[in-house]
Design a protein around this motif. Structure first.
Motif, PDB file in Angstrom:
ATOM      1  N   GLU A 182       0.848  -1.184   0.000  1.00 47.06           N
ATOM      2  CA  GLU A 182       0.000   0.000   0.000  1.00 47.06           C
ATOM      3  C   GLU A 182       0.881   1.229   0.000  1.00 47.06           C
ATOM      4  O   GLU A 182       2.104   1.115   0.062  1.00 47.06           O
ATOM      5  CB  GLU A 182      -0.954  -0.012   1.198  1.00 47.06           C
ATOM      6  N   GLY A 183       0.265   2.407  -0.060  1.00 44.19           N
ATOM      7  CA  GLY A 183       1.072   3.620  -0.078  1.00 44.19           C
ATOM      8  C   GLY A 183       0.251   4.824   0.318  1.00 44.19           C
ATOM      9  O   GLY A 183      -0.984   4.815   0.236  1.00 44.19           O
ATOM     10  N   LEU A 184       0.959   5.836   0.795  1.00 50.40           N
ATOM     11  CA  LEU A 184       0.337   7.110   1.160  1.00 50.40           C
ATOM     12  C   LEU A 184       1.233   8.230   0.675  1.00 50.40           C
ATOM     13  O   LEU A 184       2.442   8.038   0.492  1.00 50.40           O
ATOM     14  CB  LEU A 184       0.206   7.226   2.687  1.00 50.40           C
ATOM     15  N   ARG A 185       0.650   9.404   0.482  1.00 52.05           N
ATOM     16  CA  ARG A 185       1.476  10.577   0.282  1.00 52.05           C
ATOM     17  C   ARG A 185       2.119  10.864   1.638  1.00 52.05           C
ATOM     18  O   ARG A 185       1.542  10.560   2.681  1.00 52.05           O
ATOM     19  CB  ARG A 185       0.586  11.738  -0.169  1.00 52.05           C
ATOM     20  N   LEU A 186       3.312  11.465   1.631  1.00 48.23           N
ATOM     21  CA  LEU A 186       4.035  11.665   2.887  1.00 48.23           C
ATOM     22  C   LEU A 186       3.215  12.461   3.911  1.00 48.23           C
ATOM     23  O   LEU A 186       3.176  12.110   5.095  1.00 48.23           O
ATOM     24  CB  LEU A 186       5.383  12.350   2.607  1.00 48.23           C
ATOM     25  N   ASP A 187       2.509  13.512   3.439  1.00 46.50           N
ATOM     26  CA  ASP A 187       1.729  14.312   4.405  1.00 46.50           C
ATOM     27  C   ASP A 187       0.545  13.512   4.972  1.00 46.50           C
ATOM     28  O   ASP A 187       0.142  13.728   6.111  1.00 46.50           O
ATOM     29  CB  ASP A 187       1.275  15.642   3.789  1.00 46.50           C
ATOM     30  N   PRO A 212      -7.030  -1.618 -11.879  1.00 51.86           N
ATOM     31  CA  PRO A 212      -6.848  -0.157 -11.944  1.00 51.86           C
ATOM     32  C   PRO A 212      -8.124   0.612 -12.292  1.00 51.86           C
ATOM     33  O   PRO A 212      -8.266   1.770 -11.928  1.00 51.86           O
ATOM     34  CB  PRO A 212      -5.781   0.030 -13.036  1.00 51.86           C
ATOM     35  N   GLN A 213      -9.070  -0.054 -12.944  1.00 47.12           N
ATOM     36  CA  GLN A 213     -10.314   0.645 -13.290  1.00 47.12           C
ATOM     37  C   GLN A 213     -11.238   0.746 -12.085  1.00 47.12           C
ATOM     38  O   GLN A 213     -12.183   1.517 -12.079  1.00 47.12           O
ATOM     39  CB  GLN A 213     -10.992  -0.025 -14.494  1.00 47.12           C
ATOM     40  N   GLU A 214     -10.963  -0.008 -11.027  1.00 45.81           N
ATOM     41  CA  GLU A 214     -11.845  -0.020  -9.857  1.00 45.81           C
ATOM     42  C   GLU A 214     -11.258   0.674  -8.641  1.00 45.81           C
ATOM     43  O   GLU A 214     -12.007   1.173  -7.792  1.00 45.81           O
ATOM     44  CB  GLU A 214     -12.192  -1.471  -9.478  1.00 45.81           C
ATOM     45  N   TYR A 215      -9.929   0.677  -8.523  1.00 45.89           N
ATOM     46  CA  TYR A 215      -9.307   1.223  -7.318  1.00 45.89           C
ATOM     47  C   TYR A 215      -8.230   2.232  -7.675  1.00 45.89           C
ATOM     48  O   TYR A 215      -7.453   2.025  -8.606  1.00 45.89           O
ATOM     49  CB  TYR A 215      -8.709   0.095  -6.468  1.00 45.89           C
ATOM     50  N   GLY A 216      -8.203   3.326  -6.892  1.00 49.91           N
ATOM     51  CA  GLY A 216      -7.197   4.355  -7.132  1.00 49.91           C
ATOM     52  C   GLY A 216      -6.223   4.437  -5.973  1.00 49.91           C
ATOM     53  O   GLY A 216      -6.398   3.778  -4.948  1.00 49.91           O
ATOM     54  N   PHE A 217      -5.205   5.282  -6.145  1.00 53.11           N
ATOM     55  CA  PHE A 217      -4.195   5.431  -5.101  1.00 53.11           C
ATOM     56  C   PHE A 217      -4.779   6.099  -3.862  1.00 53.11           C
ATOM     57  O   PHE A 217      -4.513   5.686  -2.738  1.00 53.11           O
ATOM     58  CB  PHE A 217      -3.020   6.260  -5.632  1.00 53.11           C
ATOM     59  N   TYR A 218      -5.600   7.138  -4.053  1.00 49.12           N
ATOM     60  CA  TYR A 218      -6.077   7.905  -2.886  1.00 49.12           C
ATOM     61  C   TYR A 218      -7.105   7.122  -2.091  1.00 49.12           C
ATOM     62  O   TYR A 218      -6.964   6.979  -0.876  1.00 49.12           O
ATOM     63  CB  TYR A 218      -6.577   9.284  -3.317  1.00 49.12           C
ATOM     64  N   SER A 219      -8.146   6.623  -2.749  1.00 48.72           N
ATOM     65  CA  SER A 219      -9.147   5.798  -2.064  1.00 48.72           C
ATOM     66  C   SER A 219      -9.654   6.393  -0.761  1.00 48.72           C
ATOM     67  O   SER A 219      -9.805   5.696   0.253  1.00 48.72           O
ATOM     68  CB  SER A 219      -8.597   4.387  -1.826  1.00 48.72           C
ATOM     69  N   ASN A 220      -9.885   7.710  -0.771  1.00 51.19           N
ATOM     70  CA  ASN A 220     -10.533   8.325   0.380  1.00 51.19           C
ATOM     71  C   ASN A 220     -11.992   7.903   0.385  1.00 51.19           C
ATOM     72  O   ASN A 220     -12.619   7.819  -0.673  1.00 51.19           O
ATOM     73  CB  ASN A 220     -10.451   9.849   0.264  1.00 51.19           C
ATOM     74  N   VAL A 221     -12.533   7.651   1.562  1.00 53.10           N
ATOM     75  CA  VAL A 221     -13.951   7.287   1.639  1.00 53.10           C
ATOM     76  C   VAL A 221     -14.758   8.466   1.100  1.00 53.10           C
ATOM     77  O   VAL A 221     -14.577   9.610   1.521  1.00 53.10           O
ATOM     78  CB  VAL A 221     -14.365   6.961   3.098  1.00 53.10           C
ATOM     79  N   ASN A 222     -15.595   8.183   0.091  1.00 48.92           N
ATOM     80  CA  ASN A 222     -16.334   9.244  -0.570  1.00 48.92           C
ATOM     81  C   ASN A 222     -17.688   8.724  -1.046  1.00 48.92           C
ATOM     82  O   ASN A 222     -17.763   7.954  -2.005  1.00 48.92           O
ATOM     83  CB  ASN A 222     -15.510   9.783  -1.757  1.00 48.92           C
ATOM     84  N   PRO A 223     -18.776   9.144  -0.363  1.00 44.13           N
ATOM     85  CA  PRO A 223     -20.108   8.624  -0.713  1.00 44.13           C
ATOM     86  C   PRO A 223     -20.557   9.040  -2.115  1.00 44.13           C
ATOM     87  O   PRO A 223     -21.486   8.437  -2.661  1.00 44.13           O
ATOM     88  CB  PRO A 223     -21.022   9.246   0.352  1.00 44.13           C
ATOM     89  N   ASP A 224     -19.898  10.064  -2.699  1.00 39.42           N
ATOM     90  CA  ASP A 224     -20.316  10.579  -4.014  1.00 39.42           C
ATOM     91  C   ASP A 224     -19.610   9.910  -5.182  1.00 39.42           C
ATOM     92  O   ASP A 224     -19.955  10.150  -6.330  1.00 39.42           O
ATOM     93  CB  ASP A 224     -20.051  12.092  -4.099  1.00 39.42           C
TER      94      ASP A 224
END
Ligand SMILES: Nc1nc2c(c(=O)[nH]1)N[C@H]1C(S)=C(S)[C@@H](COP(=O)(O)O)O[C@H]1N2
Ligand SMILES: [Mo]
Length: 307
Positions: free
Chosen positions: A184-189, A250-262
Motif C-alpha cells: 500500500e502507499g500514502l502521500r508523505l503528508d 486499476p479501473q476499480e481502485y485508485g491510489f487515494y481511495s478516500n472514503v467518498n459517498p459521491d
C-alpha cells in the motif's frame, strides 16, 4: 508430574507461550495508557477515563465481529478464513526496515518500535470499500513517530508500506489472487497526519493475528484496504507507489481511495454502508467522518478523478 524437556513441547503450546510473552510485554507497554486514563470505561475495569480527542464516541463493534469477520487475503478470501488460519503467523522475531529516500535507513525490532511513543487508544470507524463498516478501539503509535526516525530527504514525497509474505503460514500467498507482497502507499503528508497510526493492539490487548499482528497501518479516512496488515518494510519514494489493488484492478481502485459517498465503485454505490452487527444501512460520510481533520490535505484536488 512429569517434567518435560523443551523438545516435548507441542507447537500449540509454543504458540500460546509466545502469545503469553507478547501479552505480558504489551501490558507493560500499555500500562501508561491505563494510568493516563485514556481507556474508556466501556471496555476495561479501569474506571471512567478520557478518550483521545481523535476517538469517536460511537459504540465499538463487538470484539467477536472485529476478530472473526476479516479481510486478510494472505489467509484466504472468505471473511471467516483469517480467524481460522492466521494462528500460524510467526510474529516473533519481527523487524521493520525503513529505507528509500532517507538520510538514516534503519531496521528496527518490534520491541523497540513499540517503545518509540506511548501506546494510545484510538476508537476509529473502519469503512471497507465493499460497503460494510466497524468501529474499532485500536491501540497504537502515530505513524509519524516511526517515519521521523530515519530523517526523510526533501525529495521523498510518498511512503510505500510492504507487508509480510510467509508462504508456509499463509495459504493465500500460494495462490495468485493478488501479486504478493500486499503493498500500500500514502502521500508523505497523509502518512504524517496525526490520525494515521500503526496499531499494535485492539480492545486493550495485543493485536490478533487476523487483524494484522504484530503491527498494521490504520488510516481511518480511507477505505480499509489502504490499512496494510503485518508491515515489514516502509520505503520512501519520489513517485506514487503502485499498490496491490491498483495493480490488480486499476479501473476499480485508485491510489487515494478516500472514503467518498459521491464516487461510486464501478460495480456498486458507496453512498451507504452496513455497520457490522446492525441491521439497517447508514449513510457513508465524506472522508469517513474525518473531513474536518483531513479535508485540507486535498484542497484543489479533483476527488472524482483522484479516487
Ligand atoms: N496484508 C493485508 N492487509 C490488508 C488486507 C489484506 O488482504 N492483506 N485487507 C485490507 C482490507 S480490504 C480491509 S477492509 C482491512 C480489514 O482490517 P480488519 O480485518 O482488521 O478489520 O485490512 C486491509 N489490510
Ligand atoms: Mo476492505
Amino acid at each position: 508430574m512429569l517434567i518435560r524437556r523443551p523438545d516435548d513441547i507441542r507447537p500449540s503450546e509454543i504458540t500460546s507461550r509466545c502469545l503469553f510473552e507478547r501479552r505480558r510485554e504489551f501490558l507493560r507497554l500499555s500500562a501508561g495508557v491505563a494510568l493516563a486514563g485514556i481507556f474508556p470505561s466501556a471496555h476495561g475495569a479501569l474506571g471512567p477515563g478520557r478518550s483521545s480527542s481523535y476517538s469517536t464516541s460511537e459504540t465499538p463493534t463487538p470484539l467477536k465481529h472485529v476478530t472473526a469477520y476479516n479481510n486478510y487475503y494472505e489467509f484466504g478470501t472468505d471473511k471467516e478464513d483469517p480467524a481460522r488460519t492466521a494462528h500460524g503467523l510467526r510474529v516473533r522475531p519481527w523487524t521493520i526496515s525503513i529505507d528509500g529516500l532517507v538520510r538514516q535507513p534503519k531496521t528496527l525490532g518490534i520491541e523497540d518500535i513499540l517503545k518509540l511513543a506511548p501506546l494510545e487508544e484510538r476508537i476509529y470507524r473502519l469503512r471497507c470499500v465493499e460497503g460494510w463498516s466497524m468501529v474499532i478501539p485500536w491501540l497504537g503509535i502515530p505513524v509519524s513517530s516511526l517515519l521521523k526516525l530515519v530523517e526523510p530527504l526533501g525529495s521523498a514525497k510518498y511512503v510505500e508500506f510492504i507487508t509480510a509474505v510467509q508462504p508456509e503460514t499463509m495459504p493465500g500467498t500460494r495462490t495468485r489472487v493478488l501479486d504478493w507482497p500486499y503493498t500500500e502507499g500514502l502521500r508523505l503528508d497523509e502518512a504524517m497526519h496525526p490520525l494515521s497510526i500503526m496499531a499494535a493492539g485492539l480492545y486493550g490487548d495485543v493485536l490478533p493475528n487476523q487483524n494484522g499482528a504484530p503491527l498494521r497501518l490504520v488510516v481511518p479516512w480511507k477505505y480499509g484496504f489502504k490499512s496494510g496488515k503485518s508491515i515489514v518494510r516502509i520505503r520512501f519514494t519520489d513517485k506514487e507507489p503502485r499498490t496491490s489493488w491498483v495493480k490488480s484492478a486499476p479501473q476499480e481502485y485508485g491510489f487515494y481511495s478516500n472514503v467518498n459517498p459521491d464516487v461510486d465503485h464501478p460495480r456498486w454505490s458507496q453512498a451507504r454502508e452496513r455497520r457490522i452487527g446492525e441491521f439497517s444501512k447508514r449513510t457513508t460520510l465524506m472522508f469517513n467522518g474525518y473531513a474536518e481533520q483531513v479535508g485540507q490535505l486535498y484542497t484543489g484536488m479533483d476527488l472524482r478523478k483522484n479516487f
